[in-house]
Design a protein around this motif. Structure first.
Motif, PDB file in Angstrom:
ATOM      1  N   VAL A  55      59.550  52.960  55.853  1.00  0.00           N
ATOM      2  CA  VAL A  55      58.617  52.301  54.941  1.00  0.00           C
ATOM      3  C   VAL A  55      59.402  51.361  54.030  1.00  0.00           C
ATOM      4  CG1 VAL A  55      56.891  52.611  53.131  1.00  0.00           C
ATOM      5  CG2 VAL A  55      57.063  54.295  54.983  1.00  0.00           C
ATOM      6  N   LEU A  56      59.013  50.088  54.010  1.00  0.00           N
ATOM      7  CA  LEU A  56      59.650  49.121  53.123  1.00  0.00           C
ATOM      8  C   LEU A  56      59.082  49.285  51.716  1.00  0.00           C
ATOM      9  CD1 LEU A  56      59.624  45.885  55.346  1.00  0.00           C
ATOM     10  CD2 LEU A  56      61.287  47.761  55.289  1.00  0.00           C
ATOM     11  N   VAL A  57      59.967  49.456  50.748  1.00  0.00           N
ATOM     12  CA  VAL A  57      59.553  49.633  49.355  1.00  0.00           C
ATOM     13  C   VAL A  57      60.344  48.668  48.477  1.00  0.00           C
ATOM     14  CG1 VAL A  57      58.991  52.076  49.716  1.00  0.00           C
ATOM     15  CG2 VAL A  57      61.260  51.438  48.873  1.00  0.00           C
ATOM     16  N   PRO A  58      59.823  48.316  47.311  1.00  0.00           N
ATOM     17  CA  PRO A  58      60.560  47.414  46.424  1.00  0.00           C
ATOM     18  C   PRO A  58      61.806  48.096  45.861  1.00  0.00           C
ATOM     19  CG  PRO A  58      58.227  47.537  45.827  1.00  0.00           C
ATOM     20  CD  PRO A  58      58.494  48.659  46.769  1.00  0.00           C
ATOM     21  N   ALA A  59      62.894  47.362  45.787  1.00  0.00           N
ATOM     22  CA  ALA A  59      64.085  47.894  45.122  1.00  0.00           C
ATOM     23  C   ALA A  59      63.894  47.879  43.615  1.00  0.00           C
ATOM     24  CB  ALA A  59      65.317  47.073  45.506  1.00  0.00           C
ATOM     25  N   PHE A  60      63.080  46.923  43.118  1.00  0.00           N
ATOM     26  CA  PHE A  60      62.870  46.806  41.675  1.00  0.00           C
ATOM     27  C   PHE A  60      61.515  47.408  41.310  1.00  0.00           C
ATOM     28  CE2 PHE A  60      62.019  44.612  37.613  1.00  0.00           C
ATOM     29  CZ  PHE A  60      63.205  44.905  36.957  1.00  0.00           C
TER      30      PHE A  60
END
Length: 706
Positions: A389-394
């Motif tokens: 799952v791609l998630v925001p780093a920020f």
């Protein structure tokens, strides 16, 4: 015995002095009585505010007597009651409006046993160690019309006994209104002979046996009134004792250590939030003084909240809730209904509010934003480490935490430098290098719609991926889109994603304390998320198999009381948004007017989007450390709260893997960002002070570095 044609025709004037007898209102309402309530609380007593609110909610009249005896008497006379009933708080005498009312059926409730010098009638039965207490309904002349006996438990307190007395009064009142013969009950054991003429002690004596002290403490426990007192013989200082554990602490710490406490200067109370203003994310340990009794001298001080000003300037906080005027009304109604669990009417109403705000067809309220993310991930099928799952780093780590809790593997990727939302370029690169991606989480930051949301949305549709919008900071905002007809229109943040999640933690746009919700337009998906957050019970097997489960879920359902607060807060969202936008505009003007702040960059939104500016975040000039400036500002201006930007998830050991690459934008934001006070309570002069403080801190840090 008094007979009336029907209780529905009875007109009752009810004089009360305490909230604890609010249960009598239910008895009167159930019989269709017309009721005039009169509050006659004595000076220093807690009063009848809750009773009054409940009476009005039931459609009864309420008059606060105070010093208005003549006018109150006229009101009662005009009401022409069939019954006039007085429920005293102790041994108080009936008010004039009761005494002077022309009514042939007057009654007074008496309860317990009021020893000379005792603070309330519940004191005597408990302190004397009786097995039962008595409630009597009598005429003003002292003739007993009915009575009831209530048993005392070994751990009875004045508060619990008062509740029992009120229940017994309710039963006697019901019998009176129904026209039946009232019971008359006598105590099996009379008061001890040794207590005849005894005067109740006013405080704990150090030479008493523990058994006597224990009874005295219980007999004196009637919040919000003062608890039992004990005095340190060395200093003369008195302490409140609410339990025997506190007594042991008093003996161990006070009687052995009689040094006077040091005086305090104007300052701020300790900030017990997990995210402290001094030192980043700190897990606070439990209170080591949890059993230490409070000093009587401190009783007039208001309850201290974390970080509160103690004689200093008011705190300019990062965020504060805007609860709304109906919160007490809704909470009172929930308490009166006795339904304070889950799936109640306020939970349903709160879900409707959130669905409307986010432009969705279904909602499931849960206990936190993190719980909402978990429910969304499970509903979307995340269950195995092969599910990437791609998630925001920020963003908040909860976004990636939920993926892990669901069983998947999060891949933090970079953000854009304008809205701080997930970058389309970063999504494309991650999809090219990771073939096992099942979905994407977008988290619009600080109240600003993500710049690349629509492009990411379309990309996910093309690839057959789900898209979850973590709108915890940005619900209430709207973004400009082009509809299928080719027309531009504005839609709420959260309305387009496969599923959307929000947080209603106290500092969010709608604050209840702690809570969240899963929302979406696919009602089946939202129902699946609710199932996972309701311990995943077996479906369609009947009531008798309610404790069987198809999977290992979680119990994350939101309780009714928080939902009641949430309904009141949701009603105030337009005001919250208006204030947040005004605060952001004040910061914009303040930065433009100060030469030292003109190098600061504020977050940007796309043309046509309407942010809510939940937090105003300032990106410092290149080379300036957000930590250095923020810590210096808080040191020199302790009334101002500053928060760092999010620590990039790609740099955290718990989320590192060969699949995770560098996120230079997120790392740059963390290094140079400071989040400024954005509470809806701020005024324009408050924002001006923050701007001045920021300019001072920038100058001071620059001078130290040169």
């Amino acid at each position: 015995v008094y007979h009336i044609p029907t209780s529905a025709m009875a007109r009752v004037a009810l004089f009360v002095q305490d909230d604890s007898v609010a249960c009598l209102l239910g008895t009167l309402a159930a019989r269709g009585c017309e009721v005039l309530c009169l509050g006659a609380s004595e000076t220093g007593a807690p009063g009848c505010a809750i009773f009054a609110r409940r009476a009005v909610e039931l459609g009864f009249g309420f008059v606060a007597l105070g010093g208005k005896a003549a006018s109150a008497g006229a009101v009662v006379a005009g009401f022409k009651p069939d019954f006039s009933i007085f429920v005293p708080d102790g041994a108080a005498q009936p008010p004039e409006a009761f005494t002077n009312t022309e009514c042939s059926r007057k009654f007074i409730f008496r309860a317990g046993r009021l020893l000379p010098g005792a603070p309330w009638p519940e004191f005597g039965p408990i302190f004397e160690g009786q097995a039962a207490s008595r409630v009597v309904l009598e005429t003003p002349g002292g003739k007993e019309e009915g009575s009831a006996v209530v048993a005392l438990s070994a751990i009875e307190t004045a508060l619990t006994l008062r509740a029992k007395h009120a229940e017994a009064m309710s039963e006697l009142l019901a019998g009176l209104l129904d026209g039946g013969e009232l019971p008359k009950a006598a105590l099996a054991d009379a008061a001890p002979a040794s207590s005849s003429g005894m005067r109740a002690p006013t405080s704990i004596a150090l030479d008493w046996d523990d058994a006597v002290i224990e009874r005295f403490v219980r007999a004196h426990f009637l919040p919000p009134r003062d608890a039992a007192e004990i005095t340190d013989p060395a200093t003369g200082e008195a302490y409140f004792i609410e339990s025997m554990t506190q007594l042991q602490e008093f003996r161990a710490r006070v009687l052995k250590d009689t040094r006077a406490g040091a005086g305090t200067e104007a300052a701020y109370a300790a900030d017990t939030h997990w995210y402290s203003n001094v030192g980043g994310s700190i897990v606070k340990m439990g209170d080591s003084d949890i059993h230490m009794p409070a000093r009587v001298a401190d009783r007039k001080r208001p309850a201290i909240i974390p970080g509160a000003a103690l004689g200093a300037r008011k705190k300019l906080r990062m965020n504060e809730p805007l609860i709304g005027p109906n919160a007490e009304r809704y909470c009172s109604a929930a308490l009166a209904s006795s339904w304070i669990g889950v799936e109640g009417p306020y939970v349903k109403q709160f879900e409707k509010h959130l669905a409307r705000i986010c432009g969705c067809n279904a909602a499931c309220a849960v206990q936190s934003g993190t719980a909402a993310l978990y429910g969304a991930m499970k509903a979307l099928g995340v269950s195995d480490p092969s599910h990437l799952v791609l998630v925001p780093a920020f963003t908040c780590a909860a976004c990636a935490d939920a993926v892990v809790h669901a069983g998947g593997k999060p891949i933090p990727i970079d953000c854009d430098m304008e809205s701080y939302g997930l970058s389309l370029e970063a999504v494309r690169k991650a999809l090219e290098s990771n073939k096992g991606v099942v979905g994407v989480v977008v988290a619009p930051c600080y109240g600003v719609p993500a710049r690349d949301f629509l492009e990411i949305y379309n990309l996910c549709k093309e690839r057959g991926l789900w898209l979850c919008e973590d709108a915890c900071e940005s619900y209430g905002a709207s973004q400009l889109v082009v509809n299928p007809a080719g027309e531009q229109t504005k839609v709420p943040v959260g309305s387009l994603a496969t599923l959307c999640v929000v947080s209603v933690r106290s500092e969010k746009m709608v604050g209840v304390g702690e809570g969240g919700a899963i929302l979406g337009n696919d009602t089946t998906l939202v129902a699946r998320a609710k199932w996972w957050c309701s311990r995943a019970p077996c479906r369609g097997v009947g009531l008798w198999r309610v404790y069987e489960h198809d999977a290992v879920g979680q119990n994350f359902r939101l309780p009714e009381m928080l939902a009641a607060v949430g309904c009141a807060a949701a009603e105030m969202l337009p005001v919250m948004i208006e204030r947040k936008r005004a605060i952001h505009s004040w910061y914009e003007a303040g930065f433009a007017a100060r030469k030292d702040l003109q190098g600061i960059r504020l977050q940007k939104c796309s043309p046509g989007d309407e942010p809510v500016w939940w937090i105003t975040a300032a990106l410092l000039p290149d080379g300036m450390s957000g930590e250095a400036v923020g810590m210096r500002l808080m040191k020199d201006y302790p009334d101002i709260e500053i928060r760092p930007g999010f620590s990039p998830l790609n740099t955290m050991a718990i989320f590192r893997s060969p699949l995770v690459g560098p996120c230079p934008n997120a790392e740059s934001l963390y290094h140079g960002l400071v989040c400024l006070p954005s509470s809806n309570m701020l005024s324009k002069p408050d924002v001006e002070r923050v701007c001045d403080a920021l300019a001072h801190a920038l100058h001071a840090v620059a001078a130290e570095s040169s």
